[in-house]
Design a protein around this motif. Structure first.
Motif, PDB file in Angstrom:
ATOM      1  N   SER A 198       1.540  -1.512  -7.843  1.00 20.75           N
ATOM      2  CA  SER A 198       2.001  -0.183  -8.239  1.00 20.75           C
ATOM      3  C   SER A 198       3.451  -0.023  -7.812  1.00 20.75           C
ATOM      4  O   SER A 198       3.880  -0.589  -6.797  1.00 20.75           O
ATOM      5  CB  SER A 198       1.159   0.901  -7.581  1.00 20.75           C
ATOM      6  N   PHE A 199       4.193   0.767  -8.568  1.00 21.05           N
ATOM      7  CA  PHE A 199       5.572   1.095  -8.209  1.00 21.05           C
ATOM      8  C   PHE A 199       5.682   2.534  -7.697  1.00 21.05           C
ATOM      9  O   PHE A 199       6.779   3.091  -7.645  1.00 21.05           O
ATOM     10  CB  PHE A 199       6.499   0.885  -9.410  1.00 21.05           C
ATOM     11  N   LEU A 200       4.568   3.122  -7.295  1.00 19.72           N
ATOM     12  CA  LEU A 200       4.599   4.460  -6.709  1.00 19.72           C
ATOM     13  C   LEU A 200       5.394   4.453  -5.409  1.00 19.72           C
ATOM     14  O   LEU A 200       5.293   3.523  -4.609  1.00 19.72           O
ATOM     15  CB  LEU A 200       3.177   4.956  -6.442  1.00 19.72           C
ATOM     16  N   ARG A 201       6.158   5.513  -5.199  1.00 18.66           N
ATOM     17  CA  ARG A 201       7.013   5.621  -4.023  1.00 18.66           C
ATOM     18  C   ARG A 201       6.702   6.908  -3.248  1.00 18.66           C
ATOM     19  O   ARG A 201       6.026   7.800  -3.763  1.00 18.66           O
ATOM     20  CB  ARG A 201       8.487   5.676  -4.456  1.00 18.66           C
ATOM     21  N   PHE A 202       7.271   7.030  -2.060  1.00 18.31           N
ATOM     22  CA  PHE A 202       7.130   8.284  -1.318  1.00 18.31           C
ATOM     23  C   PHE A 202       7.622   9.438  -2.191  1.00 18.31           C
ATOM     24  O   PHE A 202       7.023  10.515  -2.227  1.00 18.31           O
ATOM     25  CB  PHE A 202       7.959   8.257  -0.027  1.00 18.31           C
ATOM     26  N   GLY A 203       8.726   9.200  -2.894  1.00 18.71           N
ATOM     27  CA  GLY A 203       9.315  10.242  -3.724  1.00 18.71           C
ATOM     28  C   GLY A 203       8.441  10.681  -4.878  1.00 18.71           C
ATOM     29  O   GLY A 203       8.626  11.781  -5.426  1.00 18.71           O
ATOM     30  N   ILE A 241      -5.912  12.218   5.040  1.00 18.10           N
ATOM     31  CA  ILE A 241      -5.343  11.872   6.348  1.00 18.10           C
ATOM     32  C   ILE A 241      -5.407  10.358   6.567  1.00 18.10           C
ATOM     33  O   ILE A 241      -4.442   9.737   7.032  1.00 18.10           O
ATOM     34  CB  ILE A 241      -6.074  12.618   7.469  1.00 18.10           C
ATOM     35  N   GLN A 242      -6.553   9.778   6.236  1.00 16.00           N
ATOM     36  CA  GLN A 242      -6.696   8.320   6.363  1.00 16.00           C
ATOM     37  C   GLN A 242      -5.717   7.593   5.441  1.00 16.00           C
ATOM     38  O   GLN A 242      -5.176   6.541   5.803  1.00 16.00           O
ATOM     39  CB  GLN A 242      -8.129   7.917   6.038  1.00 16.00           C
ATOM     40  N   PHE A 243      -5.500   8.152   4.281  1.00 22.32           N
ATOM     41  CA  PHE A 243      -4.536   7.595   3.331  1.00 22.32           C
ATOM     42  C   PHE A 243      -3.141   7.577   3.951  1.00 22.32           C
ATOM     43  O   PHE A 243      -2.446   6.545   3.936  1.00 22.32           O
ATOM     44  CB  PHE A 243      -4.550   8.440   2.050  1.00 22.32           C
ATOM     45  N   PHE A 244      -2.718   8.683   4.501  1.00 22.08           N
ATOM     46  CA  PHE A 244      -1.400   8.744   5.142  1.00 22.08           C
ATOM     47  C   PHE A 244      -1.307   7.761   6.301  1.00 22.08           C
ATOM     48  O   PHE A 244      -0.288   7.083   6.477  1.00 22.08           O
ATOM     49  CB  PHE A 244      -1.115  10.170   5.624  1.00 22.08           C
ATOM     50  N   ILE A 275       4.636   3.259  -1.687  1.00 25.87           N
ATOM     51  CA  ILE A 275       3.443   3.854  -1.086  1.00 25.87           C
ATOM     52  C   ILE A 275       2.467   2.763  -0.651  1.00 25.87           C
ATOM     53  O   ILE A 275       1.573   2.996   0.161  1.00 25.87           O
ATOM     54  CB  ILE A 275       2.768   4.832  -2.078  1.00 25.87           C
ATOM     55  N   LEU A 276       2.649   1.543  -1.159  1.00 21.45           N
ATOM     56  CA  LEU A 276       1.795   0.414  -0.781  1.00 21.45           C
ATOM     57  C   LEU A 276       2.395  -0.416   0.357  1.00 21.45           C
ATOM     58  O   LEU A 276       1.832  -1.432   0.747  1.00 21.45           O
ATOM     59  CB  LEU A 276       1.545  -0.492  -1.990  1.00 21.45           C
ATOM     60  N   GLY A 277       3.527  -0.002   0.875  1.00 24.98           N
ATOM     61  CA  GLY A 277       4.152  -0.762   1.954  1.00 24.98           C
ATOM     62  C   GLY A 277       4.793  -2.048   1.469  1.00 24.98           C
ATOM     63  O   GLY A 277       4.835  -3.038   2.202  1.00 24.98           O
ATOM     64  N   LEU A 278       5.325  -2.027   0.247  1.00 19.73           N
ATOM     65  CA  LEU A 278       5.997  -3.198  -0.314  1.00 19.73           C
ATOM     66  C   LEU A 278       7.507  -3.027  -0.208  1.00 19.73           C
ATOM     67  O   LEU A 278       8.021  -1.910  -0.299  1.00 19.73           O
ATOM     68  CB  LEU A 278       5.629  -3.361  -1.799  1.00 19.73           C
TER      69      LEU A 278
END
Length: 522
Positions: A198-203, A241-244, A275-278
């Motif tokens: 995924s290319f999802l980001r914090f933003g 919360i676990q997700f964060f 968001i995946l830590g990549l």
């Protein structure tokens, strides 16, 4: 079509779309993406392809040799049954909220499933999108080579990262002002096909929180958990919360790896945090030549040095704090988010200590290990010392080398005249402490060296190496791209046939644009 992909689109099938179909610059609300077709290129040419990523996607070398492959991965042909799109997101840039950003020069082609893995495929440099603002959405050859080589190099270093499938010329010219000094020039246009789960980001989450659009925010979080964190269970406050917490853990793992190998991202804005830590968005990155906690490769950051090497873990924490603020509207409770952030700080100290001990070949726990590491980091910065070479040579030190230790790492110093008596004495004292510490370990010198060499790479993509490949490619010679690509697939191996790359940065590269100084220009 001469090849077949197992298309399984989820993002643009399950998330809200921009109802406006025109590809015009605008603010996009209550939508996670906008449809946007790649710009057709005039004379595309495939420069390099990753055989590993071909296999991951269910393709072959023969597939990559077809005209269809070239056309799809340079934007001239749209895969049947797909709708390319650009993602909507916002972000903090250099500490300031920038509002809507989005995929300004990246277009998602499709998602592909193979061997129970799902890959999103993007074209970077494929033309304008609704998020391009005043830019053209294109990319140039130099930045495309850097992204292509580095993302694959990072993967083989064992660092979480997006991957690269192919590197191509567009056949078009692109106008760029390399150093933002008012001297633009035309460069060769290029396109990188890159992939990730995924290319999802914090933003991606921040944009909806900033607009008080909790409905779309919750939809996106639930989607992300369903497809990328399904082990956490069904969406609930506890799951969020676990997700964060897991995002924090993955982000910590990523940045500790960066510190381990001396990688400096250069532009750690929240829209560049996966968001995946990549590791994502390879712009003005760099590798430490001289070990310097204050170094940044980004000319835009020269004054503030916000994203300097030594500050990267702290910036990850700051970015996570912004993500916590973005998630708060669907959790409505601050204390559990604060607990995760507090744990990050504690875990950072411990993780950094464990990582540095591995670089030094220390397995047992001793009360003075932190001091030994701190002393080393201080002395390393007293003279210009090549990080990669120093730690690689350090693996040859034995517990009997308290007098010979300095000479065994001598080749890592850029100017031996800098090692004056006071610095020399500090080094000698440190090697006494280090060799005494080694005597506590139970591993043999051979076993320890093997373990140290497994975490201290011999080869990294130094900026001057990438620049040499860029210079050749500008002349139509792509052999060095492949040579570096093959070299960096085995960064921890000795590879005696490639010994010429195990050297300090040459003098000509010290102040050369592209080697020591880079901008965000693409």
């Amino acid at each position: 079509m001469d090849f077949k992909l197992n298309i399984k689109d989820y993002f643009n099938e399950e998330l809200p779309e921009d109802p406006i179909k025109e590809n015009t610059r605008r603010q996009v609300t209550e939508a996670c993406f906008s449809y946007a077709d790649p710009k057709k290129t005039s004379k595309p040419e495939l420069i390099h392809v990753s055989l590993e990523m071909l296999t991951e996607l269910g393709l072959t070398k023969e597939d990559a040799a077809t005209k269809d492959f070239l056309n799809v991965f340079t934007g001239n042909t749209i895969l049947e049954g797909t709708k390319p799109y650009a993602m909507c997101y916002g972000g903090h840039q250099f500490g300031n909220w920038a509002g809507q950003l989005g995929d300004g020069r990246a277009i998602n082609l499709a998602e592909v499933t193979h061997n129970n893995k799902n890959w999103a495929i993007q074209l970077k440099g494929a033309g304008e999108t609704p998020y391009s603002r005043n830019a053209d959405g294109l990319a140039v050859l130099r930045s495309s080579i850097r992204e292509y080589l580095c993302s694959e190099a990072m993967f083989h270093l064992g660092i979480p990262t997006t991957r690269a499938l192919s590197l191509s010329l567009s056949g078009d010219k692109v106008l760029r002002d390399v150093m933002y000094d008012g001297n633009p020039d035309y460069e060769k246009g290029a396109i990188v096909s890159r992939t990730a789960a995924s290319f999802l980001r914090f933003g991606s989450f921040q944009i909806f929180a900033s607009r008080q659009d909790s409905k779309t925010l919750k939809t996106l979080v639930d989607y992300t958990i369903k497809h990328h964190f399904s082990h956490l269970g069904k969406p609930s406050k506890e799951t969020y919360i676990q997700f964060f917490n897991e995002v924090a853990e993955r982000s910590l793992e990523m940045v500790i790896h960066w510190q381990r190998v001396g990688f400096v991202h250069g532009v750690m804005n929240t829209d560049n945090m996966s968001i995946l830590g990549l590791t994502i968005d390879y712009g003005p990155y760099g590798w430490l030549e001289g070990y310097d906690h204050g170094w940044t490769p980004n000319t835009t950051d020269n004054g503030q040095k916000r994203y300097r090497y030594g500050a990267q873990p702290e910036i990850v924490y700051w970015n996570l704090y912004q993500l916590a603020n973005a998630l708060y509207p669907i959790i409505e409770e601050a204390s559990p988010l604060e607990e995760v952030l507090n744990s990050f700080g504690d875990n950072l100290v411990e993780s950094y200590l464990v990582m540095m001990k591995s670089k030094l070949g220390l397995e047992k726990n001793e009360v003075n290990d932190a001091r030994l590491i701190n002393d080393l980091e201080t002395i390393l910065q007293l003279s210009e010392t090549d990080m990669t070479i120093f730690f690689r040579l350090l693996s040859s030190i034995t517990s009997d080398d308290k007098k010979d230790g300095l000479m065994k790492v001598w080749d890592s110093f850029y100017d031996s005249n800098e090692i004056k008596e006071d610095i020399k004495l500090k080094w000698e004292n440190w090697f006494v402490d280090y060799t005494n510490r080694l005597k506590i370990e139970t591993l043999s010198a051979t076993e320890r060296k093997k373990k140290m060499n497994a975490v201290n790479p011999k080869y990294v993509l130094r900026n001057y190496m990438a620049q040499l490949a860029i210079d050749d490619a500008d002349k139509g010679d792509y052999k060095l791209i492949d040579e570096l690509y093959q070299l960096l697939k085995k960064p921890y191996d000795e590879q005696p046939e490639h010994e010429k790359w195990f050297v300090k940065r040459p003098d000509w590269a010290r102040n050369k644009i592209g080697c020591s100084r880079l901008s965000c220009s693409s």
